[in-house]
Design a protein around this motif. Sequence first.
Motif, PDB file in Angstrom:
ATOM      1  N   GLY A 102       0.895  -1.351   0.021  1.00 21.54           N
ATOM      2  CA  GLY A 102      -0.107   0.074   0.030  1.00 21.54           C
ATOM      3  C   GLY A 102       0.706   1.437  -0.003  1.00 21.54           C
ATOM      4  O   GLY A 102       0.274   2.280  -0.090  1.00 21.54           O
ATOM      5  N   MET A 103       2.222   1.041   0.457  1.00 24.21           N
ATOM      6  CA  MET A 103       3.019   2.449   0.307  1.00 24.21           C
ATOM      7  C   MET A 103       3.790   2.746  -1.065  1.00 24.21           C
ATOM      8  O   MET A 103       4.033   1.567  -1.811  1.00 24.21           O
ATOM      9  CB  MET A 103       4.238   2.276   1.278  1.00 24.21           C
ATOM     10  CG  MET A 103       3.680   2.191   2.799  1.00 24.21           C
ATOM     11  SD  MET A 103       4.876   1.728   3.859  1.00 24.21           S
ATOM     12  CE  MET A 103       5.892   3.213   3.832  1.00 24.21           C
ATOM     13  N   SER A 104       4.163   3.649  -1.301  1.00 19.99           N
ATOM     14  CA  SER A 104       4.738   3.997  -2.511  1.00 19.99           C
ATOM     15  C   SER A 104       6.286   4.188  -2.058  1.00 19.99           C
ATOM     16  O   SER A 104       6.585   4.527  -0.762  1.00 19.99           O
ATOM     17  CB  SER A 104       4.355   5.588  -3.154  1.00 19.99           C
ATOM     18  OG  SER A 104       4.826   6.601  -2.569  1.00 19.99           O
ATOM     19  N   LYS A 227       7.398  -1.969 -14.657  1.00 17.04           N
ATOM     20  CA  LYS A 227       7.166  -0.858 -13.885  1.00 17.04           C
ATOM     21  C   LYS A 227       6.843  -1.015 -12.387  1.00 17.04           C
ATOM     22  O   LYS A 227       7.262  -0.436 -11.474  1.00 17.04           O
ATOM     23  CB  LYS A 227       6.191   0.105 -14.405  1.00 17.04           C
ATOM     24  CG  LYS A 227       6.951   0.617 -15.773  1.00 17.04           C
ATOM     25  CD  LYS A 227       5.527   1.750 -16.206  1.00 17.04           C
ATOM     26  CE  LYS A 227       6.063   2.492 -17.335  1.00 17.04           C
ATOM     27  NZ  LYS A 227       5.087   3.546 -17.837  1.00 17.04           N
ATOM     28  N   PHE A 228       5.778  -2.229 -12.128  1.00 19.19           N
ATOM     29  CA  PHE A 228       5.335  -2.273 -10.859  1.00 19.19           C
ATOM     30  C   PHE A 228       6.109  -3.493 -10.249  1.00 19.19           C
ATOM     31  O   PHE A 228       5.353  -4.109  -9.367  1.00 19.19           O
ATOM     32  CB  PHE A 228       3.788  -2.304 -10.785  1.00 19.19           C
ATOM     33  CG  PHE A 228       3.486  -1.121 -11.281  1.00 19.19           C
ATOM     34  CD1 PHE A 228       3.108  -0.090 -10.343  1.00 19.19           C
ATOM     35  CD2 PHE A 228       3.061  -0.999 -12.748  1.00 19.19           C
ATOM     36  CE1 PHE A 228       2.654   0.936 -10.908  1.00 19.19           C
ATOM     37  CE2 PHE A 228       2.553   0.330 -12.802  1.00 19.19           C
ATOM     38  CZ  PHE A 228       2.278   1.382 -12.095  1.00 19.19           C
ATOM     39  N   GLY A 229       7.490  -4.062 -10.865  1.00 16.75           N
ATOM     40  CA  GLY A 229       8.003  -5.234 -10.330  1.00 16.75           C
ATOM     41  C   GLY A 229       8.282  -5.180  -8.978  1.00 16.75           C
ATOM     42  O   GLY A 229       8.002  -6.395  -8.138  1.00 16.75           O
ATOM     43  N   GLY A 230       8.683  -4.100  -8.189  1.00 13.36           N
ATOM     44  CA  GLY A 230       8.868  -4.019  -6.998  1.00 13.36           C
ATOM     45  C   GLY A 230       7.644  -4.147  -6.154  1.00 13.36           C
ATOM     46  O   GLY A 230       7.624  -5.156  -5.052  1.00 13.36           O
ATOM     47  N   VAL A 234       6.345  -6.729  -3.299  1.00 16.35           N
ATOM     48  CA  VAL A 234       5.940  -6.065  -1.723  1.00 16.35           C
ATOM     49  C   VAL A 234       4.244  -6.738  -1.471  1.00 16.35           C
ATOM     50  O   VAL A 234       4.246  -7.070  -0.241  1.00 16.35           O
ATOM     51  CB  VAL A 234       5.869  -4.559  -1.785  1.00 16.35           C
ATOM     52  CG1 VAL A 234       5.212  -4.206  -0.403  1.00 16.35           C
ATOM     53  CG2 VAL A 234       7.302  -4.114  -1.848  1.00 16.35           C
ATOM     54  N   SER A 235       3.709  -6.835  -2.191  1.00 17.04           N
ATOM     55  CA  SER A 235       2.285  -7.333  -2.118  1.00 17.04           C
ATOM     56  C   SER A 235       2.245  -8.809  -1.927  1.00 17.04           C
ATOM     57  O   SER A 235       1.558  -9.510  -1.147  1.00 17.04           O
ATOM     58  CB  SER A 235       1.213  -6.882  -3.175  1.00 17.04           C
ATOM     59  OG  SER A 235       1.641  -7.671  -4.270  1.00 17.04           O
ATOM     60  N   LEU A 236       3.220  -9.593  -2.258  1.00 19.65           N
ATOM     61  CA  LEU A 236       3.315 -11.016  -2.099  1.00 19.65           C
ATOM     62  C   LEU A 236       4.122 -11.272  -0.855  1.00 19.65           C
ATOM     63  O   LEU A 236       3.826 -12.229  -0.055  1.00 19.65           O
ATOM     64  CB  LEU A 236       4.245 -11.787  -3.230  1.00 19.65           C
ATOM     65  CG  LEU A 236       3.481 -11.778  -4.526  1.00 19.65           C
ATOM     66  CD1 LEU A 236       4.627 -12.121  -5.606  1.00 19.65           C
ATOM     67  CD2 LEU A 236       2.045 -12.767  -4.414  1.00 19.65           C
ATOM     68  N   MET A 237       5.064 -10.507  -0.303  1.00 19.28           N
ATOM     69  CA  MET A 237       5.825 -10.850   0.776  1.00 19.28           C
ATOM     70  C   MET A 237       5.573 -10.067   1.971  1.00 19.28           C
ATOM     71  O   MET A 237       6.125 -10.335   3.181  1.00 19.28           O
ATOM     72  CB  MET A 237       7.588 -10.650   0.277  1.00 19.28           C
ATOM     73  CG  MET A 237       7.814 -11.611  -0.818  1.00 19.28           C
ATOM     74  SD  MET A 237       9.691 -12.042  -0.828  1.00 19.28           S
ATOM     75  CE  MET A 237      10.355 -10.215  -0.621  1.00 19.28           C
ATOM     76  N   GLY A 238       5.074  -8.651   1.920  1.00 19.45           N
ATOM     77  CA  GLY A 238       4.810  -7.890   2.908  1.00 19.45           C
ATOM     78  C   GLY A 238       6.111  -7.053   3.195  1.00 19.45           C
ATOM     79  O   GLY A 238       5.931  -6.043   3.882  1.00 19.45           O
ATOM     80  N   THR A 239       6.921  -7.195   2.545  1.00 17.23           N
ATOM     81  CA  THR A 239       8.104  -6.281   2.509  1.00 17.23           C
ATOM     82  C   THR A 239       8.823  -6.360   1.208  1.00 17.23           C
ATOM     83  O   THR A 239       8.418  -7.178   0.263  1.00 17.23           O
ATOM     84  CB  THR A 239       9.160  -6.672   3.662  1.00 17.23           C
ATOM     85  OG1 THR A 239      10.172  -5.673   3.734  1.00 17.23           O
ATOM     86  CG2 THR A 239       9.706  -8.123   3.208  1.00 17.23           C
ATOM     87  N   SER A 240       9.883  -5.617   0.913  1.00 15.71           N
ATOM     88  CA  SER A 240      10.296  -5.263  -0.437  1.00 15.71           C
ATOM     89  C   SER A 240      11.340  -6.652  -0.700  1.00 15.71           C
ATOM     90  O   SER A 240      11.916  -7.099   0.208  1.00 15.71           O
ATOM     91  CB  SER A 240      10.849  -4.092  -0.771  1.00 15.71           C
ATOM     92  OG  SER A 240      11.764  -3.365   0.069  1.00 15.71           O
ATOM     93  N   ALA A 241      11.698  -6.655  -2.132  1.00 18.93           N
ATOM     94  CA  ALA A 241      12.716  -7.567  -2.557  1.00 18.93           C
ATOM     95  C   ALA A 241      14.113  -7.468  -1.984  1.00 18.93           C
ATOM     96  O   ALA A 241      14.469  -6.388  -1.540  1.00 18.93           O
ATOM     97  CB  ALA A 241      12.726  -7.455  -4.096  1.00 18.93           C
ATOM     98  N   TYR A 242      14.734  -8.545  -1.949  1.00 19.95           N
ATOM     99  CA  TYR A 242      16.195  -8.421  -1.587  1.00 19.95           C
ATOM    100  C   TYR A 242      17.009  -9.309  -2.540  1.00 19.95           C
ATOM    101  O   TYR A 242      18.158  -9.038  -2.622  1.00 19.95           O
ATOM    102  CB  TYR A 242      16.399  -8.554  -0.332  1.00 19.95           C
ATOM    103  CG  TYR A 242      15.562  -9.595   0.603  1.00 19.95           C
ATOM    104  CD1 TYR A 242      14.335  -9.417   1.016  1.00 19.95           C
ATOM    105  CD2 TYR A 242      15.922 -11.055   0.278  1.00 19.95           C
ATOM    106  CE1 TYR A 242      13.708 -10.477   1.327  1.00 19.95           C
ATOM    107  CE2 TYR A 242      15.490 -12.356   0.993  1.00 19.95           C
ATOM    108  CZ  TYR A 242      14.074 -11.703   1.570  1.00 19.95           C
ATOM    109  OH  TYR A 242      13.411 -12.716   2.108  1.00 19.95           O
ATOM    110  N   HIS A 243      16.737 -10.207  -3.127  1.00 22.36           N
ATOM    111  CA  HIS A 243      17.487 -11.152  -3.819  1.00 22.36           C
ATOM    112  C   HIS A 243      17.987 -10.349  -5.142  1.00 22.36           C
ATOM    113  O   HIS A 243      19.390 -10.364  -5.194  1.00 22.36           O
ATOM    114  CB  HIS A 243      17.062 -12.478  -4.278  1.00 22.36           C
ATOM    115  CG  HIS A 243      16.868 -13.422  -3.058  1.00 22.36           C
ATOM    116  ND1 HIS A 243      17.971 -14.196  -2.591  1.00 22.36           N
ATOM    117  CD2 HIS A 243      15.660 -13.867  -2.229  1.00 22.36           C
ATOM    118  CE1 HIS A 243      17.471 -14.997  -1.534  1.00 22.36           C
ATOM    119  NE2 HIS A 243      16.128 -14.686  -1.422  1.00 22.36           N
ATOM    120  N   ALA A 244      17.167  -9.996  -6.018  1.00 17.60           N
ATOM    121  CA  ALA A 244      17.279  -9.348  -7.024  1.00 17.60           C
ATOM    122  C   ALA A 244      18.343  -7.955  -6.942  1.00 17.60           C
ATOM    123  O   ALA A 244      19.262  -7.820  -7.496  1.00 17.60           O
ATOM    124  CB  ALA A 244      16.348  -9.208  -8.149  1.00 17.60           C
TER     125      ALA A 244
END
Length: 332
Positions: A102-104, A227-230, A234-244
Amino acid sequence: MGEYKRPVVSVVGAGNVGEHVANLTAIKELANVRMFDLARKDGDKTYEIVKGKALDIKQMASAIGCDVEVEGYTVTAEGDGYEPLEGSDIVVVTAGFPRRPGMSRDDLLSKNVGIIRTVSERIAQYAPDAIVIVVSNPVDVLTYAALKLTGFPSNRVMGMAGVLDTARFKAFLSMELKVSVKNINAYVLGSHGDDMVPLLSVSNVGGEPLTKLIPENKLKEIVERTKFGGGEIVSLMGTSAYHAPGASVVEMVEAVLNDKKEIAPCSVYLEGDSAVHYEAEDICIGVPVKLGAHGVEEIIKLDFTEEEKELWKSSVSSVKSGIERIKELGLI
Ligand SMILES: NC(=O)c1ccc[n+]([C@@H]2O[C@H](COP(=O)([O-])OP(=O)(O)OC[C@H]3O[C@@H](n4cnc5c(N)ncnc54)[C@H](O)[C@@H]3O)[C@@H](O)[C@H]2O)c1
Ligand SMILES: O=C(O)C[C@H](O)C(=O)O
């Protein structure tokens, strides 16, 4: 017994992205690694998690036969404990809050800019010759803040975003076309936000333009997903990506340490010729650059189509408004 004479990569913020940067740097034996993070309190206990993570990564390196030194240092939010930054060749800054569903990324600005200010001051104090790679979001605005707050020349401060956005674009294209990512040439430029600019005009697979290989509607879908890859993660994990993101930072670290003269999209300061060419000045934003031992060794001047120019303009104005916000708040 002598000391290992390896480059030193310091990682400030040893959370999800930071620990993956440390881990990959160690696995690739690119440099000795120093990790910095806050202590964590849990009831009456205080944990120095960063020291534990560093030990764990050192022992992982041992398990797979990699000879690197990995050290963890506890720092405070006020900026104490940063002396071991001394001698760093590269400092990667991942300290800060990640977004939640929900956050940008822009919603993180007011919280993260204060962190970047303290960290930048300490980098300037203890590692005045280092190259700085900013990761914390919103990355373009915070790269600008780090540049101004360290006072470093613009070739030594850059933000990581375009390598990640391009990796996502290539991943989606390879999934669609069933072709190796190595055969896909693509760029995503502009801001690291909803206004990023996937450059279809110069993207191709084995020399064939994407527009010839993928129907218009499908290509549009892939561009939107990029464009909305990040946000998708976030919507799947509840936090943002870190491997890539971690791997994308290490791509840049490797290009610098090995003086690869690699062309990669990075968020950098536009001035002089490049500001004229890209019609944007006093801004950090994603453009293709040549990365080598001196950091940003050249800004590549690509020509945009009329459609790409319009996208580029909105990218520029969204980063500009973030920069204005932190200037108005007196944060830089
Ligand atoms: N540029 C990009 O493409 C990209 C990609 C992924 C993540 N990010 C951004 O990177 C940042 C980190 O993401 P993450 O997933 O690793 O978050 P995280 O919460 O897992 O890790 C952040 C770490 O920073 C530390 N920290 C907070 N304040 C600090 C301070 N004052 N000094 C030192 N350390 C401090 C925290 O303790 C934490 O360990 C976020 O802002 C996120 O949005 C950017
Ligand atoms: O999406 C985020 O907030 C983190 C990062 O910018 C990303 O693109 O993965």
